[in-house]
Motif scaffolding. Structure first.
Motif, PDB file in Angstrom:
ATOM      1  N   ASP A  97       0.822  -1.219   0.000  1.00 44.46           N
ATOM      2  CA  ASP A  97       0.000   0.000   0.000  1.00 44.46           C
ATOM      3  C   ASP A  97       0.853   1.265   0.000  1.00 44.46           C
ATOM      4  O   ASP A  97       0.611   2.202  -0.754  1.00 44.46           O
ATOM      5  CB  ASP A  97      -0.916   0.016   1.234  1.00 44.46           C
ATOM      6  CG  ASP A  97      -2.010  -1.039   1.127  1.00 44.46           C
ATOM      7  OD1 ASP A  97      -2.455  -1.310  -0.009  1.00 44.46           O
ATOM      8  OD2 ASP A  97      -2.415  -1.599   2.157  1.00 44.46           O
ATOM      9  N   GLU A 101       0.972   4.611  -2.475  1.00 42.41           N
ATOM     10  CA  GLU A 101       0.730   5.877  -1.777  1.00 42.41           C
ATOM     11  C   GLU A 101       1.859   6.879  -2.095  1.00 42.41           C
ATOM     12  O   GLU A 101       1.621   8.058  -2.329  1.00 42.41           O
ATOM     13  CB  GLU A 101       0.660   5.556  -0.270  1.00 42.41           C
ATOM     14  CG  GLU A 101       0.620   6.738   0.663  1.00 42.41           C
ATOM     15  CD  GLU A 101      -0.717   7.489   0.618  1.00 42.41           C
ATOM     16  OE1 GLU A 101      -0.750   8.608   1.119  1.00 42.41           O
ATOM     17  OE2 GLU A 101      -1.702   6.950   0.062  1.00 42.41           O
ATOM     18  N   LEU A 119      -1.753  -5.667  -1.440  1.00 43.17           N
ATOM     19  CA  LEU A 119      -2.514  -4.419  -1.499  1.00 43.17           C
ATOM     20  C   LEU A 119      -3.868  -4.587  -0.828  1.00 43.17           C
ATOM     21  O   LEU A 119      -4.565  -5.580  -1.041  1.00 43.17           O
ATOM     22  CB  LEU A 119      -2.717  -3.986  -2.957  1.00 43.17           C
ATOM     23  CG  LEU A 119      -1.450  -3.672  -3.757  1.00 43.17           C
ATOM     24  CD1 LEU A 119      -1.826  -3.201  -5.150  1.00 43.17           C
ATOM     25  CD2 LEU A 119      -0.590  -2.621  -3.063  1.00 43.17           C
ATOM     26  N   THR A 120      -4.253  -3.583  -0.017  1.00 44.80           N
ATOM     27  CA  THR A 120      -5.559  -3.626   0.654  1.00 44.80           C
ATOM     28  C   THR A 120      -6.387  -2.428   0.183  1.00 44.80           C
ATOM     29  O   THR A 120      -5.956  -1.667  -0.698  1.00 44.80           O
ATOM     30  CB  THR A 120      -5.384  -3.533   2.187  1.00 44.80           C
ATOM     31  OG1 THR A 120      -4.961  -2.191   2.494  1.00 44.80           O
ATOM     32  CG2 THR A 120      -4.330  -4.517   2.682  1.00 44.80           C
ATOM     33  N   LYS A 122      -6.713   0.337   1.316  1.00 48.73           N
ATOM     34  CA  LYS A 122      -5.992   1.631   1.372  1.00 48.73           C
ATOM     35  C   LYS A 122      -5.590   2.028  -0.047  1.00 48.73           C
ATOM     36  O   LYS A 122      -5.592   3.208  -0.406  1.00 48.73           O
ATOM     37  CB  LYS A 122      -4.724   1.488   2.209  1.00 48.73           C
ATOM     38  CG  LYS A 122      -4.955   1.380   3.705  1.00 48.73           C
ATOM     39  CD  LYS A 122      -3.619   1.560   4.435  1.00 48.73           C
ATOM     40  CE  LYS A 122      -3.800   1.300   5.927  1.00 48.73           C
ATOM     41  NZ  LYS A 122      -3.015   0.187   6.414  1.00 48.73           N
ATOM     42  N   SER A 123      -5.227   1.028  -0.851  1.00 49.35           N
ATOM     43  CA  SER A 123      -4.780   1.329  -2.219  1.00 49.35           C
ATOM     44  C   SER A 123      -5.934   1.752  -3.131  1.00 49.35           C
ATOM     45  O   SER A 123      -5.724   2.424  -4.133  1.00 49.35           O
ATOM     46  CB  SER A 123      -4.045   0.133  -2.822  1.00 49.35           C
ATOM     47  OG  SER A 123      -2.779   0.006  -2.214  1.00 49.35           O
ATOM     48  N   ILE A 145      -7.498  -6.317  -2.344  1.00 47.65           N
ATOM     49  CA  ILE A 145      -7.610  -4.864  -2.522  1.00 47.65           C
ATOM     50  C   ILE A 145      -9.003  -4.335  -2.144  1.00 47.65           C
ATOM     51  O   ILE A 145      -9.169  -3.141  -1.919  1.00 47.65           O
ATOM     52  CB  ILE A 145      -7.187  -4.453  -3.961  1.00 47.65           C
ATOM     53  CG1 ILE A 145      -6.820  -2.975  -3.999  1.00 47.65           C
ATOM     54  CG2 ILE A 145      -8.246  -4.811  -4.994  1.00 47.65           C
ATOM     55  CD1 ILE A 145      -6.045  -2.541  -5.215  1.00 47.65           C
ATOM     56  N   GLU A 148     -10.631  -4.115   3.889  1.00 49.52           N
ATOM     57  CA  GLU A 148      -9.916  -3.215   4.794  1.00 49.52           C
ATOM     58  C   GLU A 148      -9.908  -3.845   6.174  1.00 49.52           C
ATOM     59  O   GLU A 148     -10.748  -4.690   6.490  1.00 49.52           O
ATOM     60  CB  GLU A 148     -10.562  -1.835   4.813  1.00 49.52           C
ATOM     61  CG  GLU A 148     -11.975  -1.796   5.348  1.00 49.52           C
ATOM     62  CD  GLU A 148     -12.587  -0.401   5.208  1.00 49.52           C
ATOM     63  OE1 GLU A 148     -11.835   0.554   4.928  1.00 49.52           O
ATOM     64  OE2 GLU A 148     -13.801  -0.275   5.367  1.00 49.52           O
TER      65      GLU A 148
END
Length: 769
Positions: A97, A101, A119-120, A122-123, A145, A148
């Motif tokens: 992530d 960012e 990737l979670t 947040k991405s 992805i 969360e």
């Protein structure tokens, strides 16, 4: 063309990119507070360079085990005033992530995220910052992805009892992604509403929904005037799906293929469905129906067909519905269907399992996203390479290399790919391969050995290395290949065949290489490893190839390398030597290898006192009479004793046997040898022999040295006359002739050696004007 591409050298851009990435600190960056990488303040790089840096970085982390990833690499691209990114391809665990960012201010046009499982959600928020510029996006296989982490307790202490749990994000959509045309959502997680997600996109041109199960795809018709490419791989279709697809009249590429092994599908492809596609999708140039079962026969009965008359005229198609095509397809996917075996297939490129061309097309088309199918296609290629001759060798090799690099952690691909490489690099194909291509093969083979401790992969990789000239072709990876082989040999439970191949390779790697290479390999534990193997074979009372190769490898690695000779003695090598001699009295090859090695030890002055025991001297004296392997064992035993005699009577610290008695036996042995013996030995330097010439303390050692030179220059003049001249042997031999203490027969022999060398020199003088 592909054939030529493999032989052209790397572009300057590629070489510079590679160099900068491997030396970031020395080139583009400096280290802030000894830990964070920072770009030098006066650097500005356009997107052509930045894209390449990022994409190559990902490639290096993935395929080069020696390359160290940098925690702060992506922060180098955080400021669009100094670095510009436009098109980047990120893969697997490499990207997290915080990496996305870090580059959120960049105006990305193309972002491919493939199997980025770290990737979670947040991405997802970071993606929004690219929304105004993104045209192409792939989230293929990014299975987390849309999750969360939610902390249900909300308070710090609760976290220990209630760890964070994964919650599916349901409110994200592509709202605001006004320019997005190409989207790949392959293997999207279940529970995400695809229709809601996509609805804001005004005019999609390409959509990939591989591996997603959707019962209702009616929403696709909103893009019926813009969608040119649709991939529904492994979606279980129904009549409703087919009706929707038939309305997407702009489609140029349609992929409804499936992996026929992955699960049970109810849907069967019919003649009517194919007819529907041909009638309604008039722009279609690429269609993939691989893996499908046909419900009714779509083929034309064979009597209408003149067998073997291939033609890309749709009117002659063996697949009935395709007779309605206006022009042949550019691509038709028929892998693992019976249709690929028909005579007339109206397409320029067909993926299938019938012949080499079809199989290569399949590997090319499916490598990136479908490893299971690729693995089966490579298996077919393996059979072709093994049984027939490959006609598109370079293409085949490059496709297998690409698949092995792309799926470094996929066991099936590593097994089938490494097996195919063995057949594709063997000697009959050798002439067609460039240095660059062969180096690429070695790199992926070593990667496979590194990632997989699995028997089949290890064996295939070792066997493939045997197809190369060793050590020359492996020298650019010398340390690494030795470490990997020693690692294999040090495993406690070892497959017998792998052990044999690995010892053979180790032996070949230390033969004919520079002494610094030998010292480096010695420091890696080579001597210890070989002695352990010998010990184990001795315990099993087995004198096989592993035993012989291990002694041979020790012989090679101690050649003019005193450190390794000392290691041999320190690890009880002499004890093993005596035990092997006793256990295997008839094994001539073994005796030769062992004595060759002891000859190397005897050349080291500081180590000779350790050979000065009654037991060893008796053993060497008795071996003087050995007829094993022609003269080799007797010759080597005499060589060992010659060096010991050279230290003079005061170094003879034993009562039995007497020095004179041993000298007598040495003279008798030398006189019994045939001067024309062809030899099982290879001298890189005569230095150890030449040092025995200018001395009067041991005439027998002097004679042994002169005999050795006479034999080698007369039997192999082309190789050894120049060597002797180069190393200054002639003046030394002239001194022997003048020496009072030298025996008459030694002087005679010295004369003959000089004569041989001067004749050789005259014959090879260049008299041409």
């Amino acid at each position: 063309s592909l054939e030529m591409a493999s032989d052209s050298p790397e572009s300057l851009m590629t070489l510079c990119t590679d160099f900068c990435l491997r030396n970031l600190e020395g080139t583009l960056c400096y280290l802030l507070d000894n830990e964070t990488l920072r770009l030098h303040p006066d650097i500005f790089l356009p997107s052509e360079i930045c894209d390449k840096l990022v994409n190559e970085y990902v490639e290096l982390v993935k395929t080069d085990s020696i390359f160290e990833p940098h925690e702060s690499f992506f922060t180098l691209f955080s400021d669009p005033r100094s670095t510009r990114l436009a098109r980047i391809h990120l893969r697997e665990q490499i990207v997290q992530d915080q990496d996305l960012e870090a580059i959120r201010k960049q105006d990305l046009v193309e972002l491919y995220l493939t199997n980025c499982e770290k990737l979670t959600a947040k991405s997802l928020q970071t993606l929004v910052s690219f929304s105004h510029t993104l045209i192409s996006l792939s989230l293929f296989g990014c299975c987390n992805i849309f999750y969360e982490e939610e902390n249900p307790g909300g308070c710090e202490d609760d976290c220990l009892v209630n760890p964070t749990r994964q919650v599916l994000v349901k409110d994200f959509t592509f709202e605001g992604f006004s320019r997005l045309r190409f989207l790949n959502l392959g293997r999207l997680i279940e529970g995400v509403n695809v229709e809601t997600l996509l609805r804001p996109l005004a005019s999609l041109a390409a959509l990939d929904l591989s591996g997603i199960q959707l019962n209702d795809v009616g929403f696709l018709t909103q893009w019926k005037d813009s969608l040119v490419s649709l991939v529904l791989y492994n979606m279980d279709l129904s009549e409703e799906h087919i009706q929707v697809i038939a309305q997407l009249h702009k489609l140029r590429h349609l992929d409804i293929s499936r992996d026929h092994l992955s699960s049970y599908y109810k849907f069967k492809l019919t003649r009517r469905v194919l007819n529907l596609f041909v009638e309604n999708l008039v722009n279609l140039s690429s269609l993939d129906i691989s893996g499908h079962t046909m419900l009714e026969n779509c083929t034309i009965p064979s009597m209408e067909e003149k067998m073997g008359q291939t033609s890309i005229e749709p009117a002659k198609s063996s697949i009935a519905p395709f007779r309605g095509l206006k022009r042949p397809l550019q691509f038709l996917g028929l892998f693992e269907t019976f249709l690929c075996r028909l005579t007339h297939i109206p397409a320029y490129k067909v993926s299938g399992d019938k012949n080499e061309e079809q199989v290569l097309n399949a590997i090319e088309a499916y490598t990136e996203h479908r490893p299971d199918i690729t693995s089966r296609a490579i298996n077919l290629l393996f059979d072709i390479a093994r049984i027939e001759r490959c006609s598109q060798l370079l293409r085949a090799l490059q496709l297998v290399i690409t698949a092995l690099k792309c799926h470094k952690d996929d066991k099936n691909i590593q097994v089938t790919g490494s097996a195919a490489l063995f057949y594709l690099t063997n000697s009959e194909y050798r002439m067609e391969q460039s240095v660059k291509l062969r180096r690429q093969v070695i790199q992926v083979v070593l990667n496979g050995m590194e990632s997989y401790q699995e028997v089949t992969v290890q064996r295939n990789c070792c066997l493939t290395l045997c197809n190369f000239s060793i050590p020359e072709e492996l020298e650019f990876q010398y340390r690494r290949v030795n470490e990997l082989l020693l690692n294999i040999l040090n495993q406690s439970r070892q497959d017998e065949s792998i052990q044999r191949i690995a010892v053979h390779l180790c032996n070949a790697l230390v033969c004919q290489v520079d002494n610094d290479h030998k010292e480096a390999v010695g420091k890696m534990g080579f001597v210890m490893t070989m002695l352990k193997l010998i010990q184990k074979k001795l315990a099993d009372k087995m004198c096989d190839q592993v035993m012989e190769f291990s002694w041979s490898a020790l012989w090679n690695i101690t050649d003019e390398t005193p450190d390794n000779c000392e290691m041999f003695l320190n690890y009880s090598g002499m004890k093993l030597f005596l035990e092997c001699l006793k256990e295997f009295p008839e094994k001539q090859e073994l005796h030769r290898n062992m004595l060759g090695l002891l000859g190397n030890v005897a050349e080291v002055k500081e180590l000779r006192p350790q050979l000065m025991t009654s037991q060893f001297i008796s053993v060497f004296s008795n071996l003087l009479e050995s007829k094993a392997d022609g003269i080799e064992v007797s010759y080597n035993a005499c060589g060992v004793l010659s060096h010991i005699m050279f230290d003079g009577p005061e170094a003879w610290g034993i009562c039995e046997p007497h020095r004179e008695e041993v000298v007598k036996r040495m003279w008798a042995a030398i006189q019994s040898w045939d001067i024309n013996s062809r030899r099982n030995i290879n001298y890189r330097s005569f230095e150890p022999i030449l040092r025995l010439l200018p001395q009067g303390i041991s005439p027998v050692s002097q004679h042994w040295a002169t005999w050795a030179l006479y034999n080698l220059v007369s039997v192999y003049p082309d190789k050894y006359c120049p060597l002797l001249i180069k190393e200054g042997g002639i003046p030394l031999l002239k001194d022997v002739i003048k020496m009072a203490s030298a025996r008459q027969e030694t002087k005679e022999m010295a004369r003959k050696v000089i004569e041989h060398c001067s004749n050789f020199k005259e014959e090879n003088m260049d008299t041409s004007r």
